[in-house]
Design an enzyme around this catalytic site. Structure first.
Site, PDB file in Angstrom:
ATOM      1  N   ARG B  50     -64.804 -16.958  -6.764  1.00 46.79           N
ATOM      2  CA  ARG B  50     -65.067 -15.819  -7.583  1.00 46.79           C
ATOM      3  C   ARG B  50     -66.584 -16.269  -7.733  1.00 46.79           C
ATOM      4  O   ARG B  50     -67.016 -17.447  -7.911  1.00 46.79           O
ATOM      5  CB  ARG B  50     -64.530 -15.667  -8.811  1.00 46.79           C
ATOM      6  CG  ARG B  50     -63.066 -15.477  -8.879  1.00 46.79           C
ATOM      7  CD  ARG B  50     -62.700 -15.444 -10.367  1.00 46.79           C
ATOM      8  NE  ARG B  50     -61.247 -15.228 -10.450  1.00 46.79           N
ATOM      9  CZ  ARG B  50     -60.443 -15.098 -11.436  1.00 46.79           C
ATOM     10  NH1 ARG B  50     -61.210 -14.816 -12.544  1.00 46.79           N
ATOM     11  NH2 ARG B  50     -59.308 -15.016 -11.403  1.00 46.79           N
ATOM     12  N   ASP B  52     -69.366 -14.621 -10.854  1.00 46.50           N
ATOM     13  CA  ASP B  52     -68.782 -13.927 -12.111  1.00 46.50           C
ATOM     14  C   ASP B  52     -70.007 -12.520 -11.922  1.00 46.50           C
ATOM     15  O   ASP B  52     -70.892 -12.610 -11.054  1.00 46.50           O
ATOM     16  CB  ASP B  52     -69.494 -14.599 -13.164  1.00 46.50           C
ATOM     17  CG  ASP B  52     -68.416 -15.607 -13.740  1.00 46.50           C
ATOM     18  OD1 ASP B  52     -67.188 -15.219 -13.457  1.00 46.50           O
ATOM     19  OD2 ASP B  52     -68.656 -16.678 -14.237  1.00 46.50           O
ATOM     20  N   ARG B 200     -73.277 -23.019 -15.022  1.00 50.59           N
ATOM     21  CA  ARG B 200     -73.996 -22.386 -15.990  1.00 50.59           C
ATOM     22  C   ARG B 200     -74.060 -23.042 -17.193  1.00 50.59           C
ATOM     23  O   ARG B 200     -74.954 -23.068 -17.993  1.00 50.59           O
ATOM     24  CB  ARG B 200     -73.502 -20.665 -16.293  1.00 50.59           C
ATOM     25  CG  ARG B 200     -73.980 -19.916 -15.327  1.00 50.59           C
ATOM     26  CD  ARG B 200     -73.373 -18.547 -15.274  1.00 50.59           C
ATOM     27  NE  ARG B 200     -73.473 -18.050 -16.478  1.00 50.59           N
ATOM     28  CZ  ARG B 200     -72.658 -16.929 -16.760  1.00 50.59           C
ATOM     29  NH1 ARG B 200     -71.924 -16.470 -16.000  1.00 50.59           N
ATOM     30  NH2 ARG B 200     -73.137 -16.302 -17.941  1.00 50.59           N
TER      31      ARG B 200
END
Lengths: 247, 247
Positions: B50, B52, B200
Site C-alpha cells: 500500500r 497511504d 514517515r
C-alpha cells in the site's frame, strides 16, 4: 515615498498571466489584493514584464512604492500568509529610488522544459511539454546556434496585433543552452530582452527541426523573412519559466 | 491465465492511497476501472504494497492475471488514455507465472523530500515537507546511521491497531542516505521491507533530532523501548515517494 523590490515565484497553471486583465485572475491582482489587506492601501505592483497565462516564474521581479518604512521580513511573512500557495514571495528588499523592475532590466533568462520520456510524467505534466516522438537533438542544437546573437526576431514574435505599440524587433540572445534534467532537456534562453511569445515560438520551431518538419538551413531564411508565418508553431505555455531577471 | 507486471507512477495528492477502500478514490480502483473498460472484464490488480493517502510513487509495481494474450504496448497506450493524468503506466510486461508483486519483493526504496528553503516552493509544495527552521543535519545523519541495519522497528510503526495481523517487526534498513536536491535534502531509505508508517515516523523523528527536541543518544533507547510513543511524530505524507521495488 520609498521604493521596494519584490522577488517572487509562482506556478502559473491557475492564472491568466502576470498582468491584471478583465477576464481571469492574474498574479499581479493577487499581489495587489494582499497588499490592500495588509497595508490598507492600493499598491501598484510593476513587474519586470508580463508572463502569459499558464507560464511560471522562479524569480519574477516587481517594484512598488509605499509612503513609509516597512519591516521587509515581517511583510514577506504576512504576504505569504495571505497569498495562495502557488504564489510565494522569496524576498522583499528596499530598492534605489530610481529602480524600475521593467526599465532597469538589462536582460532575462527563461527556461523551457521538454519532457522526452515515452510516458508523460505525472509530476512534471503541468511544468513541461511532453514530446514522445524521437527528436533529432543535434539538428535542434545546430538550429539554436544560428539563433544566438543579435537578430531581427520578427519571425518569432506575435506582435503584429500590437499595432502602433510595435517594439523594435532587434534582440540579442546571449545563449540558448540544452541542459539535461531528469525527464528530458531544459532549454535555457538568456538575452537582453524578448519579444511577445518569442521563447515559445523558438521552442516550437526547434521542435519542428527536431521532428524533421523544418531543416537547420531553414532557420536563416526564417529570420530573414521577418514573417511570423514562416516559423514553427508556439510551444505550449506550461513548459515555460521566467528563471531570473538581470539588472 | 497469463501473468502481467505493471510499473506505474502517480501523484498521490488527490487519492486516498493505493488500496481500494470504502471512502475516497484509490489508485487501485482507477486502474481496475480502466481495465474493466478496456478488457471488458474485472481484473484484480495486486500492488507491491500500500501507499497511504497523499503518498506518491515513481515506480510502483503491480501484477494481474488475464486469460489470453495482450499487446503490452497497445494496452499501455490505451490505459494511459483512460487513466487520469496523475496516474501513468510506465510499462506493462509479461511476467513469470509465479511472480507476485508483493511476495516476490526482496526490498523497497522510498524517497522523502525535505524542502529546507526559507520560503516554501510553489512547485514542490505538494511533493515535499517544508521546514523553515534550521536543522542540525549532522545530528540527523548521526541518528540515521544508528537506524541503518537490522532492528526491531516497533517504535517506528503504527501497527498496534492491526491486532492479530501484527507483522514481525524486525526489518533491515540497507541504507538511509541524505542527498542534496534543488530545494533541500532527499532522504533515501532502502530496506528489505517497511512496517506501516515506518518511513514517515523515522523522518519525523529525524526532524526532531534536527531541531534539538530529541538527541542522537535517544535513538538507541527509542529502538529498545519498542514503543511508538517514544519516537517522534509522523512526517506528512506529501513528501513521501515509493521510488522502486527490488525483486
Amino acid at each position: 515615498m520609498t521604493k521596494y523590490k519584490l522577488i517572487l515565484s509562482y506556478d502559473g497553471t491557475n492564472y491568466s498571466g502576470w498582468q491584471v486583465q478583465p477576464n481571469g485572475v492574474s498574479i499581479q491582482e493577487k499581489l495587489e489584493e494582499a497588499f490592500l489587506i495588509l497595508l490598507k492601501e492600493k499598491v501598484n505592483v510593476i513587474g519586470s514584464g508580463r508572463t502569459d497565462a499558464g507560464v511560471h516564474a522562479l524569480n519574477q521581479v516587481a517594484h512598488f512604492t509605499f509612503d513609509g518604512p516597512l519591516d521587509c521580513r515581517k511583510i514577506t511573512f504576512a504576504l505569504n500568509g495571505l497569498l495562495p500557495l502557488d504564489i510565494r514571495i522569496q524576498a522583499l528588499l528596499k530598492a534605489d529610488p530610481d529602480f524600475h523592475a521593467q526599465h532597469s532590466a538589462k536582460g532575462k533568462c527563461y527556461y523551457y522544459y521538454l519532457n522526452l520520456d515515452s510516458v508523460k510524467s505525472p509530476f512534471f505534466g503541468p511544468f513541461s511539454w511532453h514530446i514522445s516522438r524521437n527528436l533529432d537533438l543535434s539538428a535542434m542544437k545546430a538550429a539554436a546556434k544560428i539563433l544566438v546573437g543579435t537578430h531581427d526576431f520578427t519571425s518569432f514574435s506575435n506582435q503584429q496585433h500590437l499595432g502602433a505599440c510595435k517594439k523594435d524587433p532587434i534582440r540579442t540572445l546571449f545563449r540558448l543552452d540544452f541542459v539535461d534534467w531528469a525527464y528530458g532537456i531544459r532549454l535555457e534562453f538568456e538575452g537582453d530582452g524578448f519579444l511577445y511569445k518569442m521563447v515559445r515560438n523558438i521552442v516550437g520551431t526547434l521542435q519542428e527541426v527536431g521532428t524533421g518538419k523544418l531543416k537547420v538551413e531553414d532557420i536563416p531564411l526564417i529570420l530573414e523573412a521577418k514573417d511570423r508565418q514562416r516559423a514553427g508553431h508556439a510551444a505550449p505555455p506550461q513548459g515555460l519559466f521566467l528563471a531570473y531577471v538581470i539588472y
